[in-house]
Design an enzyme around this catalytic site. Structure first.
Site, PDB file in Angstrom:
ATOM      1  N   ASP A   3      -4.842   0.933  -9.189  1.00  0.00           N
ATOM      2  CA  ASP A   3      -6.252   0.568  -9.351  1.00  0.00           C
ATOM      3  C   ASP A   3      -6.579   0.177 -10.790  1.00  0.00           C
ATOM      4  O   ASP A   3      -7.275  -0.809 -11.041  1.00  0.00           O
ATOM      5  CB  ASP A   3      -7.157   1.730  -8.914  1.00  0.00           C
ATOM      6  CG  ASP A   3      -6.812   2.227  -7.522  1.00  0.00           C
ATOM      7  OD1 ASP A   3      -6.193   1.462  -6.764  1.00  0.00           O
ATOM      8  OD2 ASP A   3      -7.143   3.383  -7.194  1.00  0.00           O
ATOM      9  N   GLY A  38     -16.842   4.851  -3.369  1.00  0.00           N
ATOM     10  CA  GLY A  38     -16.179   5.645  -2.339  1.00  0.00           C
ATOM     11  C   GLY A  38     -15.728   4.830  -1.132  1.00  0.00           C
ATOM     12  O   GLY A  38     -15.654   5.338  -0.023  1.00  0.00           O
ATOM     13  N   TYR A  56      -3.553  12.262   0.915  1.00  0.00           N
ATOM     14  CA  TYR A  56      -2.925  11.443  -0.128  1.00  0.00           C
ATOM     15  C   TYR A  56      -1.886  12.267  -0.889  1.00  0.00           C
ATOM     16  O   TYR A  56      -0.740  11.838  -1.066  1.00  0.00           O
ATOM     17  CB  TYR A  56      -4.003  10.918  -1.078  1.00  0.00           C
ATOM     18  CG  TYR A  56      -3.491   9.943  -2.115  1.00  0.00           C
ATOM     19  CD1 TYR A  56      -3.495   8.580  -1.867  1.00  0.00           C
ATOM     20  CD2 TYR A  56      -2.991  10.392  -3.335  1.00  0.00           C
ATOM     21  CE1 TYR A  56      -3.029   7.672  -2.817  1.00  0.00           C
ATOM     22  CE2 TYR A  56      -2.514   9.497  -4.286  1.00  0.00           C
ATOM     23  CZ  TYR A  56      -2.544   8.145  -4.032  1.00  0.00           C
ATOM     24  OH  TYR A  56      -2.071   7.259  -4.968  1.00  0.00           O
ATOM     25  N   GLU A 103       0.830  -1.210   0.000  1.00  0.00           N
ATOM     26  CA  GLU A 103       0.000   0.000   0.000  1.00  0.00           C
ATOM     27  C   GLU A 103       0.863   1.259   0.000  1.00  0.00           C
ATOM     28  O   GLU A 103       1.864   1.335   0.713  1.00  0.00           O
ATOM     29  CB  GLU A 103      -0.883  -0.019   1.253  1.00  0.00           C
ATOM     30  CG  GLU A 103      -2.269   0.508   1.024  1.00  0.00           C
ATOM     31  CD  GLU A 103      -3.074  -0.352   0.062  1.00  0.00           C
ATOM     32  OE1 GLU A 103      -3.130  -0.013  -1.142  1.00  0.00           O
ATOM     33  OE2 GLU A 103      -3.648  -1.361   0.503  1.00  0.00           O
ATOM     34  N   SER A 143     -14.004   1.682  -7.281  1.00  0.00           N
ATOM     35  CA  SER A 143     -15.179   1.778  -8.142  1.00  0.00           C
ATOM     36  C   SER A 143     -14.870   2.686  -9.334  1.00  0.00           C
ATOM     37  O   SER A 143     -15.384   2.461 -10.428  1.00  0.00           O
ATOM     38  CB  SER A 143     -16.383   2.304  -7.363  1.00  0.00           C
ATOM     39  OG  SER A 143     -16.115   3.583  -6.854  1.00  0.00           O
ATOM     40  N   THR A 171       2.734   2.198  -2.229  1.00  0.00           N
ATOM     41  CA  THR A 171       4.027   1.933  -2.872  1.00  0.00           C
ATOM     42  C   THR A 171       3.964   2.255  -4.363  1.00  0.00           C
ATOM     43  O   THR A 171       4.995   2.434  -4.991  1.00  0.00           O
ATOM     44  CB  THR A 171       4.411   0.446  -2.716  1.00  0.00           C
ATOM     45  OG1 THR A 171       3.281  -0.343  -3.106  1.00  0.00           O
ATOM     46  CG2 THR A 171       4.773   0.118  -1.269  1.00  0.00           C
TER      47      THR A 171
HETATM   48  C1  GLA Z   1      -5.420   4.690  -3.844  1.00  0.00           C
HETATM   49  C2  GLA Z   1      -4.765   5.093  -5.157  1.00  0.00           C
HETATM   50  C3  GLA Z   1      -3.743   4.039  -5.608  1.00  0.00           C
HETATM   51  C4  GLA Z   1      -2.776   3.696  -4.480  1.00  0.00           C
HETATM   52  C5  GLA Z   1      -3.531   3.404  -3.188  1.00  0.00           C
HETATM   53  C6  GLA Z   1      -2.613   3.202  -2.015  1.00  0.00           C
HETATM   54  O1  GLA Z   1      -6.206   3.535  -4.047  1.00  0.00           O
HETATM   55  O2  GLA Z   1      -5.735   5.258  -6.150  1.00  0.00           O
HETATM   56  O3  GLA Z   1      -3.045   4.496  -6.739  1.00  0.00           O
HETATM   57  O4  GLA Z   1      -1.842   4.719  -4.287  1.00  0.00           O
HETATM   58  O5  GLA Z   1      -4.441   4.441  -2.857  1.00  0.00           O
HETATM   59  O6  GLA Z   1      -1.862   2.053  -2.162  1.00  0.00           O
END
Ligand code: GLA
Length: 391
Positions: free
Chosen positions: A181, A131, A233, A39, A136, A41
């Site tokens: 994702d 969300g 983030y 995560e 999604s 990364t």
């Molecule tokens: C979200 C972002 C991904 C990733 C994760 C954390 O889901 O969309 O790109 O950075 O957080 O691993």
């Protein structure tokens, strides 16, 4: 075919037929994802280990000739939305339609739609919770990308699909996510996890048929999403990029535990903790993969895999500081209930956690989690296939 994909596809077809009349030309579907480990990364060019889940966004689609995209979603409250292709530009939409419009923008910018592409009617149905950190939006983007290129008669590879849908999310929807994702939704495979090197985009597929080993992956949706998540983030990402510059590497992926002492001499305390998370998380991914390579998770291997998940959570909570009270509550409760390991999954600040559980302990774990956070929504997921044309 997966029943989950088929159910969403059938629902999308029904909406299409009742709203637009006539039958769709095709139906495409793409899954949400759970990141098993690895995560925060991905934007550090590191390693991730996601799987597609048996929750899909499906889109039924047919071409139009008048230069307009029409969109409707079972989940949208807006009815049919009409967007002229000529009016597609970043910032033009502020609701869910920014994702499909962004995909049309990214695809046509890359020449991935035939020059004669003149619009489409699109009807969506999704079983991916919105969300909740189960991607999604990536499912929506990947399903749309396949549908539009399918209608245009221009096949697209999963790698291009992932690249262009991430571009749509970054530039059009304005979300500074990494590639996790979209790669997950585009490349997922049934009963498998994807070991992705987010620098080279090399992907190794490892069997992850949990049910066959008497295991289950429980998703614990806290149903909260803290508003500082977005800024948090972007801030983590900026801190990592600055730390990489200070450490004179192109991305934090280039550091190992052996560099942490040197990092301690050069970085402030907060940056050091962020770096320590990324470095140790990359190492946890490779240890998890080594366990999978030895065979199905059982006995001591299962215990070690569970410990890696839980230590990932601890690191995200204490060093990276992207967990929250609700996520900590469900993770702790799952462990108390007898889960082998548990962790938040996705970006954090709310959303979902996962727990690796023996099937015969599932009820007990679920009960403990429900008692601890009564509002949590609990369901198991299986690893399912990536974006594809259903009909
Ligand atoms: C979200 C972002 C991904 C990733 C994760 C954390 O889901 O969309 O790109 O950075 O957080 O691993």
């Amino acid at each position: 075919m997966s029943i989950a994909a088929q159910t969403s596809a059938d629902a999308a077809r029904k909406i299409f037929e009742s709203v637009y009349g006539g039958a769709p030309t095709g139906i495409w579907a793409a899954p949400g994802r759970v990141n098993v480990i690895g995560e925060h990364t991905d934007y550090n060019e590191g390693f991730v280990l996601p799987m597609g889940i048996d929750r899909y966004t499906a889109v039924a689609a047919a071409p139009r000739l008048d230069g307009v995209l029409r969109l409707i979603s079972s989940g949208g409250s807006t009815g049919v939305v009409e967007i002229p292709l000529a009016a597609i530009e970043p910032g033009a939409q502020q609701d869910w339609t920014a994702y499909p419009a962004g995909v049309a923008w990214a695809l046509s910018g890359a020449g991935a739609l035939a020059p004669g592409f003149t619009g489409a009617d699109l009807a969506y149905s999704s079983s991916v919770p919105v969300g909740s950190g189960l991607s999604s939006s990536a499912a929506l983007e990947c399903a749309t990308g396949l549908a539009l290129t399918g209608l245009a008669g221009q096949p697209i590879s999963p790698a291009e699909l992932a690249r262009l849908t991430q571009l749509a999310e970054n530039r059009y929807a304005g979300v500074p996510c990494g590639p996790l994702d979209q790669l997950s939704s585009a490349f997922a495979a049934a009963d498998a996890v994807l070991h992705i090197d987010t620098r080279s985009f090399d992907i190794a597929i490892h069997p992850f048929a949990l049910a066959e080993s008497g295991l289950a992956l429980l998703v614990m949706n806290t149903k909260v999403q803290h508003s500082h998540g977005e800024s948090g983030y972007a801030e983590r990402r900026a801190t990592c990029e600055a730390a990489a510059r200070t450490m004179e590497v192109s991305a934090l992926r280039d550091l190992t535990s052996a560099d942490l002492e040197r990092a301690a001499a050069k970085l402030d305390e907060v940056s050091l903790r962020r770096v320590r998370h990324v470095v140790t998380e990359n190492e946890r991914v490779s240890r998890f993969v080594s366990l999978l390579q030895l065979g199905p998770l059982e006995g001591p291997r299962l215990n070690s895999a569970g410990e890696l998940l839980t230590s990932s959570h601890t690191s995200l909570r204490d060093d990276y500081e992207v967990s929250c009270e609700e996520l900590d509550v469900v993770v702790d409760a799952a462990l108390r209930g007898g889960a082998h390991g548990a962790r938040m999954t996705g970006g954090g600040f709310g959303g979902c956690a996962i727990a690796l559980v023996s099937a015969d302990r599932l009820d007990r774990v679920a009960e403990t989690v429900s008692d601890a956070l009564p509002g949590a929504e609990l369901f198991t997921v299986a690893a399912d296939r990536g974006a594809f044309q259903v009909y």
